[in-house]
Design an enzyme around this catalytic site. Structure first.
Site, short mmCIF file in Angstrom:
data_model
loop_
_atom_site.label_atom_id
_atom_site.label_comp_id
_atom_site.label_asym_id
_atom_site.label_seq_id
_atom_site.Cartn_x
_atom_site.Cartn_y
_atom_site.Cartn_z
N GLN A 59 -9.49 6.90 -6.80
CA GLN A 59 -10.64 7.78 -6.59
C GLN A 59 -11.39 7.32 -5.34
O GLN A 59 -11.81 6.16 -5.23
CB GLN A 59 -11.58 7.75 -7.80
CG GLN A 59 -12.65 8.84 -7.71
CD GLN A 59 -13.66 8.76 -8.84
OE1 GLN A 59 -14.41 7.79 -8.93
NE2 GLN A 59 -13.70 9.78 -9.67
N HIS B 215 -14.11 12.13 -5.08
CA HIS B 215 -15.24 11.98 -6.00
C HIS B 215 -16.41 12.85 -5.54
O HIS B 215 -17.21 12.45 -4.72
CB HIS B 215 -15.67 10.51 -6.07
CG HIS B 215 -16.56 10.19 -7.24
ND1 HIS B 215 -17.30 11.13 -7.90
CD2 HIS B 215 -16.82 9.01 -7.87
CE1 HIS B 215 -17.98 10.55 -8.88
NE2 HIS B 215 -17.69 9.26 -8.88
N GLY B 216 -16.46 14.06 -6.11
CA GLY B 216 -17.54 14.98 -5.77
C GLY B 216 -18.56 15.11 -6.88
O GLY B 216 -19.27 16.12 -6.96
N ALA B 217 -18.68 14.08 -7.74
CA ALA B 217 -19.51 14.16 -8.95
C ALA B 217 -20.58 13.07 -8.98
O ALA B 217 -20.72 12.28 -8.05
CB ALA B 217 -18.61 14.04 -10.19
N ARG C 54 -13.10 15.77 -8.42
CA ARG C 54 -14.00 15.64 -9.58
C ARG C 54 -15.39 16.18 -9.22
O ARG C 54 -15.89 15.96 -8.12
CB ARG C 54 -14.12 14.17 -10.01
CG ARG C 54 -14.75 14.03 -11.39
CD ARG C 54 -14.71 12.61 -11.92
NE ARG C 54 -14.71 12.62 -13.38
CZ ARG C 54 -15.33 11.71 -14.13
NH1 ARG C 54 -16.01 10.72 -13.58
NH2 ARG C 54 -15.28 11.78 -15.44
N TYR D 81 -23.19 11.27 -6.20
CA TYR D 81 -22.79 10.54 -5.00
C TYR D 81 -22.67 11.51 -3.82
O TYR D 81 -23.04 12.67 -3.91
CB TYR D 81 -21.52 9.73 -5.27
CG TYR D 81 -21.76 8.73 -6.38
CD1 TYR D 81 -22.76 7.77 -6.26
CD2 TYR D 81 -21.04 8.77 -7.57
CE1 TYR D 81 -23.03 6.87 -7.28
CE2 TYR D 81 -21.31 7.88 -8.61
CZ TYR D 81 -22.31 6.94 -8.45
OH TYR D 81 -22.58 6.06 -9.47
N LEU E 86 -13.33 4.43 -14.11
CA LEU E 86 -14.37 3.66 -14.78
C LEU E 86 -14.90 2.55 -13.88
O LEU E 86 -14.13 1.72 -13.38
CB LEU E 86 -13.82 3.06 -16.07
CG LEU E 86 -13.42 4.09 -17.14
CD1 LEU E 86 -12.51 3.44 -18.17
CD2 LEU E 86 -14.65 4.67 -17.79
N THR E 87 -16.21 2.52 -13.68
CA THR E 87 -16.84 1.47 -12.88
C THR E 87 -16.68 0.13 -13.60
O THR E 87 -17.07 -0.01 -14.75
CB THR E 87 -18.33 1.80 -12.71
OG1 THR E 87 -18.46 3.08 -12.10
CG2 THR E 87 -19.02 0.75 -11.85
N ALA F 235 -14.10 4.27 -8.84
CA ALA F 235 -14.55 4.80 -7.55
C ALA F 235 -14.45 3.72 -6.48
O ALA F 235 -15.00 2.64 -6.63
CB ALA F 235 -15.99 5.29 -7.67
#
Length: 373
Positions: A104, A174-176, A227, A179, A29-30, A62
């Site tokens: 992440q 983080h592949g979602a 992700r 980004y 969560l950002t 992230a």
């Protein structure tokens, strides 16, 4: 607890031998509350402590692998030696709550913010004008050179090394969510005509680099997750058909789990040959029990948890649900699911125990959330 919830409190052993105590995951969560240089703040430690009670796996916000990829104000960094001390505090905090601690690792690519990256030099797979975090005006991003692409891959490996040194149990690639890794896989963002125009090349290169570092430096039970976003609204964009190719490729890698990014775990495919079919069902069918999948999206109440579990997803990530009620999992475990706060209440005096920045973001409607019944 009620019998219906018992399967969610069974342990799950991953392919590498690491065991999660239950099936609940804190979604990444950002939070925008790290120090300006990306090091961990005291408020961040307290926030992570409050949101990792009762869960089996805690994933951090992230964290950028290079300041050139910073996509949010107050974003955590996992790019330099100075980050290790604070990262160690986060890892120890999550683990003290009985959860596995995963960081992440992230690069914003074209979504990085010009005011946060050196010289405002935003870059990604191809030249594009795009919107960044909460911005109303688009910014320009240029295409990366071949050398810059290679450096970005190395940065993910370096971040993995820092995670190992900081005592994390694993990393999530983080592949979602539009980004850098997502961008290379997307025909909307990646219009290159060189070798990097091949959609799977960059994502697989990052996975291979992370795996290499873990093999050389990490403990045997170090977790590697990935992700991904299964569809995007842009045209031409990522489709479920294209995502099937990604899943097929990822399944062949020594990963421990996949994590789909969904706003609603029950959402259906937008278009193409799988139009109208539930995304989570397609993914579980394609994965065919070869690797755990984390499902996520709009899980707020006890009934939401049961409905999400009924999809067949072996792990469930809670995001906004744990923001509104940090004790969500503990309440289910103790048979108090009727007491769960499953909505955002802008009039709560304790502000849901949220950091001020997150409270303001919800109050301003930046993030969708159920309102008080």
């Amino acid at each position: 607890m009620k019998e219906a919830f018992q399967p969610l409190f069974q342990p799950l052993t991953l392919a590498n031998g690491s065991t999660l105590k239950n099936r609940f995951v804190l979604a990444p969560l950002t939070h925008t509350i790290s120090n300006e240089d990306g090091t961990v703040s005291d408020r961040e430690v307290a926030y992570m402590d409050s949101r990792t009670k009762g869960i089996g796996l805690g994933i951090t916000a992230a964290s950028y692998t290079n300041v050139e990829g910073q996509a949010f104000p107050g974003q955590p960094s996992i790019s330099k030696d100075e980050d290790i001390e604070g990262l160690r505090r986060i890892a120890e905090t999550i683990k003290a709550n009985g959860a596995k601690a995963v960081v992440q690792i992230h690069h914003g690519g074209v979504k990085s913010l010009p005011n946060l990256v050196p010289n405002g030099d935003v870059k990604g797979p191809s030249e594009v004008d795009t919107l960044g975090f909460f911005n109303k005006e688009p910014h320009h991003a240029r295409a990366m050179t071949g050398d810059e692409i290679q450096q970005a891959i190395k940065d993910f490996g370096h971040a993995t090394s820092l995670a190992i040194q900081a005592g994390f149990d694993g990393v999530e690639i983080h592949g979602a969510n539009h980004y850098l890794i997502h961008q290379f896989f997307s025909p909307y963002y990646n219009r290159r005509e060189d070798m990097w125009g091949e959609p799977l090349r960059f994502p697989m290169a990052v996975v291979d680099e992370v795996v290499r570092v873990v093999d050389e430096e990490g403990p045997e039970d170090f977790i590697i997750g990935y992700r991904f976003s299964p569809e995007e609204a842009e045209s031409p964009g990522i489709t479920m058909s294209r995502t099937k190719c990604l899943v097929d490729a990822l399944i062949e890698k020594p990963l421990d789990y996949l994590h789909v990014s969904l706003g609603d775990i029950h959402s259906v495919t937008r278009e193409g040959e799988y139009q109208g079919e539930k995304r989570i069902s397609l993914l579980l069918d394609w994965i065919d029990n070869r690797m755990p999948l984390i499902g996520v999206g709009s899980i707020y109440s006890g009934q939401d948890v049961l409905d999400a579990h009924a999809t067949g997803a072996p792990l469930l990530a809670l995001g906004r649900g744990l923001l509104f009620d940090p004790a969500l999992v503990e309440k289910i475990e103790s048979g108090r699911e009727e007491e769960i706060i499953d909505y955002f209440d802008p009039e709560r005096e304790d502000k849901h125990q949220l950091p001020e920045e997150l409270w303001q973001a919800f109050a301003a409607g930046h993030y969708p959330s159920p309102k008080k019944h």
